[in-house]
Design a protein around this motif. Structure first.
Motif, PDB file in Angstrom:
ATOM      1  N   SER A  16       0.821  -1.209   0.000  1.00 48.26           N
ATOM      2  CA  SER A  16       0.000   0.000   0.000  1.00 48.26           C
ATOM      3  C   SER A  16       0.858   1.263   0.000  1.00 48.26           C
ATOM      4  O   SER A  16       1.783   1.399   0.804  1.00 48.26           O
ATOM      5  CB  SER A  16      -0.908   0.007   1.239  1.00 48.26           C
ATOM      6  OG  SER A  16      -1.414   1.292   1.490  1.00 48.26           O
ATOM      7  N   ASN A  17       0.539   2.197  -0.887  1.00 47.03           N
ATOM      8  CA  ASN A  17       1.248   3.480  -0.907  1.00 47.03           C
ATOM      9  C   ASN A  17       1.084   4.233   0.402  1.00 47.03           C
ATOM     10  O   ASN A  17       2.033   4.826   0.910  1.00 47.03           O
ATOM     11  CB  ASN A  17       0.756   4.349  -2.069  1.00 47.03           C
ATOM     12  CG  ASN A  17       1.197   3.813  -3.413  1.00 47.03           C
ATOM     13  OD1 ASN A  17       2.198   3.115  -3.514  1.00 47.03           O
ATOM     14  ND2 ASN A  17       0.432   4.127  -4.441  1.00 47.03           N
ATOM     15  N   ASN A  18      -0.139   4.221   0.962  1.00 50.72           N
ATOM     16  CA  ASN A  18      -0.375   4.927   2.233  1.00 50.72           C
ATOM     17  C   ASN A  18       0.457   4.340   3.364  1.00 50.72           C
ATOM     18  O   ASN A  18       1.007   5.070   4.189  1.00 50.72           O
ATOM     19  CB  ASN A  18      -1.852   4.907   2.601  1.00 50.72           C
ATOM     20  CG  ASN A  18      -2.670   5.888   1.807  1.00 50.72           C
ATOM     21  OD1 ASN A  18      -2.142   6.879   1.294  1.00 50.72           O
ATOM     22  ND2 ASN A  18      -3.951   5.632   1.690  1.00 50.72           N
ATOM     23  N   LEU A  19       0.557   3.027   3.413  1.00 57.69           N
ATOM     24  CA  LEU A  19       1.339   2.396   4.478  1.00 57.69           C
ATOM     25  C   LEU A  19       2.832   2.627   4.277  1.00 57.69           C
ATOM     26  O   LEU A  19       3.570   2.773   5.251  1.00 57.69           O
ATOM     27  CB  LEU A  19       1.028   0.906   4.584  1.00 57.69           C
ATOM     28  CG  LEU A  19      -0.402   0.555   5.019  1.00 57.69           C
ATOM     29  CD1 LEU A  19      -0.565  -0.946   5.149  1.00 57.69           C
ATOM     30  CD2 LEU A  19      -0.794   1.271   6.298  1.00 57.69           C
ATOM     31  N   ARG A  20       3.279   2.701   3.035  1.00 58.49           N
ATOM     32  CA  ARG A  20       4.689   3.051   2.778  1.00 58.49           C
ATOM     33  C   ARG A  20       4.967   4.474   3.260  1.00 58.49           C
ATOM     34  O   ARG A  20       6.006   4.752   3.853  1.00 58.49           O
ATOM     35  CB  ARG A  20       5.028   2.900   1.304  1.00 58.49           C
ATOM     36  CG  ARG A  20       5.469   1.495   0.934  1.00 58.49           C
ATOM     37  CD  ARG A  20       6.202   1.445  -0.390  1.00 58.49           C
ATOM     38  NE  ARG A  20       5.428   1.916  -1.521  1.00 58.49           N
ATOM     39  CZ  ARG A  20       4.581   1.185  -2.220  1.00 58.49           C
ATOM     40  NH1 ARG A  20       4.392  -0.084  -1.906  1.00 58.49           N
ATOM     41  NH2 ARG A  20       3.935   1.684  -3.239  1.00 58.49           N
ATOM     42  N   LEU A  21       4.026   5.390   3.007  1.00 60.75           N
ATOM     43  CA  LEU A  21       4.183   6.768   3.496  1.00 60.75           C
ATOM     44  C   LEU A  21       4.227   6.808   5.023  1.00 60.75           C
ATOM     45  O   LEU A  21       5.016   7.550   5.609  1.00 60.75           O
ATOM     46  CB  LEU A  21       3.037   7.654   2.992  1.00 60.75           C
ATOM     47  CG  LEU A  21       3.068   8.024   1.517  1.00 60.75           C
ATOM     48  CD1 LEU A  21       1.767   8.725   1.125  1.00 60.75           C
ATOM     49  CD2 LEU A  21       4.271   8.901   1.198  1.00 60.75           C
ATOM     50  N   LEU A  22       3.370   6.014   5.664  1.00 55.42           N
ATOM     51  CA  LEU A  22       3.369   5.957   7.125  1.00 55.42           C
ATOM     52  C   LEU A  22       4.702   5.426   7.641  1.00 55.42           C
ATOM     53  O   LEU A  22       5.285   5.980   8.586  1.00 55.42           O
ATOM     54  CB  LEU A  22       2.211   5.079   7.619  1.00 55.42           C
ATOM     55  CG  LEU A  22       2.039   4.981   9.127  1.00 55.42           C
ATOM     56  CD1 LEU A  22       1.669   6.340   9.727  1.00 55.42           C
ATOM     57  CD2 LEU A  22       0.985   3.943   9.476  1.00 55.42           C
ATOM     58  N   HIS A  23       5.207   4.362   7.019  1.00 55.87           N
ATOM     59  CA  HIS A  23       6.497   3.795   7.421  1.00 55.87           C
ATOM     60  C   HIS A  23       7.627   4.801   7.193  1.00 55.87           C
ATOM     61  O   HIS A  23       8.514   4.957   8.044  1.00 55.87           O
ATOM     62  CB  HIS A  23       6.768   2.493   6.667  1.00 55.87           C
ATOM     63  CG  HIS A  23       8.051   1.854   7.055  1.00 55.87           C
ATOM     64  ND1 HIS A  23       9.203   2.008   6.319  1.00 55.87           N
ATOM     65  CD2 HIS A  23       8.378   1.069   8.116  1.00 55.87           C
ATOM     66  CE1 HIS A  23      10.184   1.348   6.904  1.00 55.87           C
ATOM     67  NE2 HIS A  23       9.713   0.762   7.991  1.00 55.87           N
ATOM     68  N   VAL A 131       0.704  -2.564   8.973  1.00 52.51           N
ATOM     69  CA  VAL A 131       2.070  -2.254   9.373  1.00 52.51           C
ATOM     70  C   VAL A 131       1.999  -1.847  10.845  1.00 52.51           C
ATOM     71  O   VAL A 131       1.110  -1.092  11.245  1.00 52.51           O
ATOM     72  CB  VAL A 131       2.714  -1.169   8.468  1.00 52.51           C
ATOM     73  CG1 VAL A 131       2.010   0.159   8.588  1.00 52.51           C
ATOM     74  CG2 VAL A 131       4.177  -1.011   8.770  1.00 52.51           C
ATOM     75  N   VAL A 132       2.876  -2.416  11.658  1.00 52.89           N
ATOM     76  CA  VAL A 132       2.928  -2.124  13.091  1.00 52.89           C
ATOM     77  C   VAL A 132       4.285  -1.498  13.380  1.00 52.89           C
ATOM     78  O   VAL A 132       5.326  -2.111  13.125  1.00 52.89           O
ATOM     79  CB  VAL A 132       2.723  -3.398  13.945  1.00 52.89           C
ATOM     80  CG1 VAL A 132       2.808  -3.072  15.428  1.00 52.89           C
ATOM     81  CG2 VAL A 132       1.399  -4.070  13.611  1.00 52.89           C
ATOM     82  N   ALA A 148       6.442   1.485  24.315  1.00 56.92           N
ATOM     83  CA  ALA A 148       5.315   1.841  25.174  1.00 56.92           C
ATOM     84  C   ALA A 148       4.001   1.877  24.399  1.00 56.92           C
ATOM     85  O   ALA A 148       2.928   1.727  24.973  1.00 56.92           O
ATOM     86  CB  ALA A 148       5.554   3.203  25.816  1.00 56.92           C
ATOM     87  N   ARG A 149       4.103   2.101  23.085  1.00 55.26           N
ATOM     88  CA  ARG A 149       2.909   2.229  22.250  1.00 55.26           C
ATOM     89  C   ARG A 149       3.254   1.704  20.862  1.00 55.26           C
ATOM     90  O   ARG A 149       4.396   1.740  20.442  1.00 55.26           O
ATOM     91  CB  ARG A 149       2.481   3.693  22.195  1.00 55.26           C
ATOM     92  CG  ARG A 149       1.202   3.942  21.439  1.00 55.26           C
ATOM     93  CD  ARG A 149       0.704   5.351  21.614  1.00 55.26           C
ATOM     94  NE  ARG A 149       0.123   5.464  22.936  1.00 55.26           N
ATOM     95  CZ  ARG A 149      -0.189   6.615  23.511  1.00 55.26           C
ATOM     96  NH1 ARG A 149       0.023   7.758  22.891  1.00 55.26           N
ATOM     97  NH2 ARG A 149      -0.725   6.644  24.718  1.00 55.26           N
ATOM     98  N   LEU A 150       2.239   1.244  20.157  1.00 56.73           N
ATOM     99  CA  LEU A 150       2.395   0.770  18.792  1.00 56.73           C
ATOM    100  C   LEU A 150       1.493   1.594  17.882  1.00 56.73           C
ATOM    101  O   LEU A 150       0.333   1.831  18.196  1.00 56.73           O
ATOM    102  CB  LEU A 150       2.028  -0.713  18.687  1.00 56.73           C
ATOM    103  CG  LEU A 150       2.890  -1.658  19.527  1.00 56.73           C
ATOM    104  CD1 LEU A 150       2.247  -3.037  19.606  1.00 56.73           C
ATOM    105  CD2 LEU A 150       4.297  -1.747  18.966  1.00 56.73           C
ATOM    106  N   LEU A 151       2.052   2.037  16.777  1.00 55.55           N
ATOM    107  CA  LEU A 151       1.309   2.739  15.746  1.00 55.55           C
ATOM    108  C   LEU A 151       0.956   1.703  14.688  1.00 55.55           C
ATOM    109  O   LEU A 151       1.840   1.114  14.076  1.00 55.55           O
ATOM    110  CB  LEU A 151       2.164   3.858  15.152  1.00 55.55           C
ATOM    111  CG  LEU A 151       1.634   4.599  13.937  1.00 55.55           C
ATOM    112  CD1 LEU A 151       0.331   5.325  14.263  1.00 55.55           C
ATOM    113  CD2 LEU A 151       2.688   5.594  13.439  1.00 55.55           C
ATOM    114  N   VAL A 152      -0.329   1.445  14.515  1.00 53.61           N
ATOM    115  CA  VAL A 152      -0.791   0.418  13.588  1.00 53.61           C
ATOM    116  C   VAL A 152      -1.503   1.108  12.432  1.00 53.61           C
ATOM    117  O   VAL A 152      -2.477   1.829  12.639  1.00 53.61           O
ATOM    118  CB  VAL A 152      -1.751  -0.576  14.277  1.00 53.61           C
ATOM    119  CG1 VAL A 152      -2.196  -1.662  13.306  1.00 53.61           C
ATOM    120  CG2 VAL A 152      -1.108  -1.178  15.519  1.00 53.61           C
ATOM    121  N   GLY A 153      -1.002   0.888  11.233  1.00 52.93           N
ATOM    122  CA  GLY A 153      -1.654   1.411  10.038  1.00 52.93           C
ATOM    123  C   GLY A 153      -2.242   0.260   9.258  1.00 52.93           C
ATOM    124  O   GLY A 153      -1.681  -0.834   9.224  1.00 52.93           O
ATOM    125  N   CYS A 154      -3.400   0.495   8.664  1.00 54.90           N
ATOM    126  CA  CYS A 154      -4.054  -0.558   7.908  1.00 54.90           C
ATOM    127  C   CYS A 154      -4.595  -0.013   6.600  1.00 54.90           C
ATOM    128  O   CYS A 154      -5.166   1.069   6.557  1.00 54.90           O
ATOM    129  CB  CYS A 154      -5.194  -1.156   8.723  1.00 54.90           C
ATOM    130  SG  CYS A 154      -5.861  -2.648   7.978  1.00 54.90           S
TER     131      CYS A 154
END
Length: 167
Positions: A16-23, A131-132, A148-154
């Motif tokens: 996913s392009n959006n998840l690549r941007l988030l990463h 992506v976590v 302490a926290r996880l950023l999860v994108g889907c």
């Protein structure tokens, strides 16, 4: 950079392009550290719609997960508002265990995780790509240097929205 720790960078297989941007955003925020601090990441600053984002708190000294913030796409997908719930409180689905395992690996190994989740265990058709990304506790705090926290994108497959998928 503060208390920088040089870490190896391993490319994730992200479709996913959006998840690549988030990463990529996460990579910029972390710099040469293992991961950025949770306080450095704000959902309104993310390079993708916050609807496809979840923030998950990792309890200190144990691996319980609390859904701190759940985007609207997750709410629609899960068919319920889940903010404030623990992961174990969500209704079970075929993807509950793989999702929990992803969270555990990201928290334990301090490394991002990525994978596709099938619409059903017997089907090899992705319904969502996840992506976590680990986020650390504040410097000088009890969780300094720990996840302490996880950023999860889907990235949800809109055609399969009717199928219940945890993640």
């Amino acid at each position: 950079m503060r208390n920088a720790t040089t870490v190896a960078r391993f490319p994730l297989q992200i479709q996913s392009n959006n998840l690549r941007l988030l990463h990529d955003y996460w990579e910029i925020m972390r710099g040469d550290r293992a991961f950025p601090e949770a306080s450095e990441v704000d959902v309104v600053d993310l390079p993708m719609s916050p609807g496809g984002v979840m923030l998950v708190d990792v309890a200190p000294n144990q691996m319980a997960f609390t859904l701190k913030w759940v985007g609207t796409d997750y709410v629609l997908w899960l068919r319920r508002e889940s903010t404030g719930l623990q992961l174990e409180d969500l209704p079970p689905s075929p993807n509950t265990v793989p999702f929990a395992q992803m969270l555990r690996r990201a928290a334990d190994n301090c490394q991002p995780q990525a994978r596709s989740l099938p619409a059903a265990p017997s089907m090899n058709i992705p319904a969502a790509e996840l992506v976590v990304l680990p986020l650390g506790g504040p410097l000088g705090g009890v969780n300094a240097g720990k996840v302490a926290r996880l950023l999860v994108g889907c990235a949800f497959d809109r055609k399969r929205r009717g199928l219940q998928v945890i993640g």
